[in-house]
Design a protein around this motif. Structure first.
Motif, PDB file in Angstrom:
ATOM      1  N   UNK A  28       8.050  26.685 -18.846  1.00 43.27           N
ATOM      2  CA  UNK A  28       7.932  27.958 -17.815  1.00 43.27           C
ATOM      3  C   UNK A  28       7.828  27.431 -16.297  1.00 43.27           C
ATOM      4  N   UNK A  29       8.661  27.790 -15.350  1.00 42.26           N
ATOM      5  CA  UNK A  29       8.488  27.153 -14.283  1.00 42.26           C
ATOM      6  C   UNK A  29       7.250  27.413 -13.124  1.00 42.26           C
ATOM      7  N   UNK A  30       6.290  28.244 -13.500  1.00 48.57           N
ATOM      8  CA  UNK A  30       5.061  28.495 -13.280  1.00 48.57           C
ATOM      9  C   UNK A  30       4.175  27.605 -12.927  1.00 48.57           C
ATOM     10  N   UNK A  31       3.604  27.185 -11.946  1.00 56.02           N
ATOM     11  CA  UNK A  31       2.907  26.064 -11.646  1.00 56.02           C
ATOM     12  C   UNK A  31       3.446  24.981 -11.029  1.00 56.02           C
ATOM     13  N   UNK A  32       4.711  25.182 -10.803  1.00 57.20           N
ATOM     14  CA  UNK A  32       5.820  24.329 -10.115  1.00 57.20           C
ATOM     15  C   UNK A  32       5.811  24.453  -8.496  1.00 57.20           C
ATOM     16  N   UNK A  33       4.985  25.264  -8.167  1.00 54.08           N
ATOM     17  CA  UNK A  33       5.239  25.468  -6.552  1.00 54.08           C
ATOM     18  C   UNK A  33       4.854  24.241  -5.712  1.00 54.08           C
ATOM     19  N   UNK A  34       5.065  24.412  -4.576  1.00 52.03           N
ATOM     20  CA  UNK A  34       5.196  23.031  -3.751  1.00 52.03           C
ATOM     21  C   UNK A  34       3.471  22.719  -3.707  1.00 52.03           C
ATOM     22  N   UNK A  35       3.399  21.344  -3.855  1.00 51.39           N
ATOM     23  CA  UNK A  35       2.009  20.881  -3.522  1.00 51.39           C
ATOM     24  C   UNK A  35       2.038  20.275  -2.516  1.00 51.39           C
ATOM     25  N   UNK A  36       0.732  20.498  -1.748  1.00 51.46           N
ATOM     26  CA  UNK A  36       0.469  19.984  -0.396  1.00 51.46           C
ATOM     27  C   UNK A  36       0.231  18.615  -0.469  1.00 51.46           C
ATOM     28  N   UNK A  37      -0.212  17.948  -1.541  1.00 47.46           N
ATOM     29  CA  UNK A  37      -0.543  16.558  -1.519  1.00 47.46           C
ATOM     30  C   UNK A  37       0.655  15.491  -1.817  1.00 47.46           C
ATOM     31  N   UNK A  38       1.860  16.038  -1.772  1.00 49.72           N
ATOM     32  CA  UNK A  38       2.980  15.495  -2.060  1.00 49.72           C
ATOM     33  C   UNK A  38       3.774  15.361  -1.167  1.00 49.72           C
ATOM     34  N   UNK A  39       4.051  14.126  -0.358  1.00 50.09           N
ATOM     35  CA  UNK A  39       4.813  14.334   0.992  1.00 50.09           C
ATOM     36  C   UNK A  39       6.454  14.098   0.621  1.00 50.09           C
ATOM     37  N   UNK A  40       7.405  14.730   1.284  1.00 54.66           N
ATOM     38  CA  UNK A  40       8.656  14.119   1.066  1.00 54.66           C
ATOM     39  C   UNK A  40       9.065  12.734   1.326  1.00 54.66           C
ATOM     40  N   UNK A  41       9.882  12.056   0.826  1.00 55.79           N
ATOM     41  CA  UNK A  41      10.240  10.818   1.001  1.00 55.79           C
ATOM     42  C   UNK A  41      10.242  10.013   2.620  1.00 55.79           C
ATOM     43  N   UNK A  42      10.865  11.183   3.406  1.00 51.94           N
ATOM     44  CA  UNK A  42      11.247  10.711   4.642  1.00 51.94           C
ATOM     45  C   UNK A  42      10.140  10.704   5.604  1.00 51.94           C
ATOM     46  N   UNK A  43       8.800  11.109   5.047  1.00 50.81           N
ATOM     47  CA  UNK A  43       7.510  11.122   5.607  1.00 50.81           C
ATOM     48  C   UNK A  43       6.793   9.861   5.225  1.00 50.81           C
ATOM     49  N   UNK A  44       7.320   9.252   4.146  1.00 54.85           N
ATOM     50  CA  UNK A  44       6.231   8.155   3.698  1.00 54.85           C
ATOM     51  C   UNK A  44       6.477   7.019   4.651  1.00 54.85           C
ATOM     52  N   UNK A  47       0.907  -1.192  -0.076  1.00 53.55           N
ATOM     53  CA  UNK A  47       0.118  -0.118   0.172  1.00 53.55           C
ATOM     54  C   UNK A  47       0.833   1.196  -0.175  1.00 53.55           C
ATOM     55  N   UNK A  48       1.981   1.328   0.765  1.00 53.85           N
ATOM     56  CA  UNK A  48       2.690   2.324   0.916  1.00 53.85           C
ATOM     57  C   UNK A  48       3.399   2.748  -0.516  1.00 53.85           C
ATOM     58  N   UNK A  49       3.842   1.496  -1.157  1.00 52.39           N
ATOM     59  CA  UNK A  49       4.631   1.472  -2.330  1.00 52.39           C
ATOM     60  C   UNK A  49       3.478   2.091  -3.498  1.00 52.39           C
ATOM     61  N   UNK A  50       2.496   1.657  -3.503  1.00 55.35           N
ATOM     62  CA  UNK A  50       1.357   2.137  -4.405  1.00 55.35           C
ATOM     63  C   UNK A  50       1.304   3.649  -4.091  1.00 55.35           C
ATOM     64  N   UNK A  51       1.077   4.103  -3.104  1.00 57.19           N
ATOM     65  CA  UNK A  51       1.095   5.597  -2.829  1.00 57.19           C
ATOM     66  C   UNK A  51       2.098   6.137  -3.361  1.00 57.19           C
ATOM     67  N   UNK A  52       3.376   5.941  -2.952  1.00 53.64           N
ATOM     68  CA  UNK A  52       4.506   6.474  -3.439  1.00 53.64           C
ATOM     69  C   UNK A  52       4.568   6.524  -5.049  1.00 53.64           C
ATOM     70  N   UNK A  53       4.010   5.518  -5.622  1.00 58.92           N
ATOM     71  CA  UNK A  53       4.159   5.481  -7.084  1.00 58.92           C
ATOM     72  C   UNK A  53       3.170   6.449  -7.651  1.00 58.92           C
ATOM     73  N   UNK A  54       2.085   6.515  -7.137  1.00 59.45           N
ATOM     74  CA  UNK A  54       0.993   7.648  -7.360  1.00 59.45           C
ATOM     75  C   UNK A  54       1.499   9.143  -7.267  1.00 59.45           C
ATOM     76  N   UNK A  55       2.058   9.335  -6.384  1.00 61.89           N
ATOM     77  CA  UNK A  55       2.430  10.542  -6.029  1.00 61.89           C
ATOM     78  C   UNK A  55       3.685  10.978  -6.853  1.00 61.89           C
ATOM     79  N   UNK A  56       4.328   9.919  -7.218  1.00 62.73           N
ATOM     80  CA  UNK A  56       5.335  10.091  -7.916  1.00 62.73           C
ATOM     81  C   UNK A  56       5.119  10.331  -9.415  1.00 62.73           C
TER      82      UNK A  56
END
Length: 128
Positions: free
Chosen positions: A112-128, A88-97
C-alpha cells in the motif's frame, strides 16, 4: 610550454606532459617552483582545472602559480575543515536516504502507498 607541445596544438595532452616531465629543463622548471613531480597523474589533474585532459598555456601557467611552493599550515587547515564539513553533510544525506528507503520498503511490503506521504525531515537533494 611550446617546447613540450609536440603536435603544435597549443595544448598539452596527458601523453605529451608525461613524455616531457623527465626532461631536465622541464624538471628544473618544476623544481624552481617547488612543485613535486613524483606523481605525474595527480600533477596533471591539479593543473587541468576544466578536466578536459588537456592543458592550454593559460591553464598551465595559472595551475603552476596556484600549486607552487610547499603547503602552508593554513592550506592544510582549510582542507581539513572543508573535508570535515563535507563528511558531515554526506553522513546526514546517508542517514536521510536510509530512512527514506526503509520507509519505502515498509510501504512496498504492505502493498500500500499509505504512509508514503511527504516527510518533513527529509530535504530534497538541492537543499543539502
Amino acid at each position: 610550454f611550446k617546447d613540450i607541445d609536440d603536435d603544435g596544438s597549443g595544448s598539452l595532452s596527458v601523453a605529451e606532459f608525461m613524455a616531457h616531465l623527465h626532461d631536465e629543463g622541464v624538471r628544473l622548471y618544476f623544481e624552481s617552483l617547488d612543485i613535486d613531480t613524483s606523481d605525474v597523474g595527480t600533477l596533471f589533474r591539479l593543473l587541468d582545472q576544466d578536466a578536459q585532459n588537456e592543458l592550454d598555456v593559460e591553464e598551465f601557467v595559472a595551475g603552476c602559480l596556484r600549486i607552487k611552493g610547499a603547503a602552508k599550515g593554513i592550506d592544510i587547515a582549510k582542507l581539513t575543515y572543508a573535508q570535515g564539513a563535507l563528511a558531515k553533510r554526506l553522513q546526514g544525506f546517508m542517514l536521510r536516504t536510509d530512512a527514506a528507503l526503509e520507509q519505502l520498503t515498509r510501504c512496498v511490503a504492505r502493498g500500500s502507498p499509505k504512509g508514503l506521504e511527504a516527510r518533513q525531515d527529509i530535504r530534497p537533494l538541492h537543499q543539502l
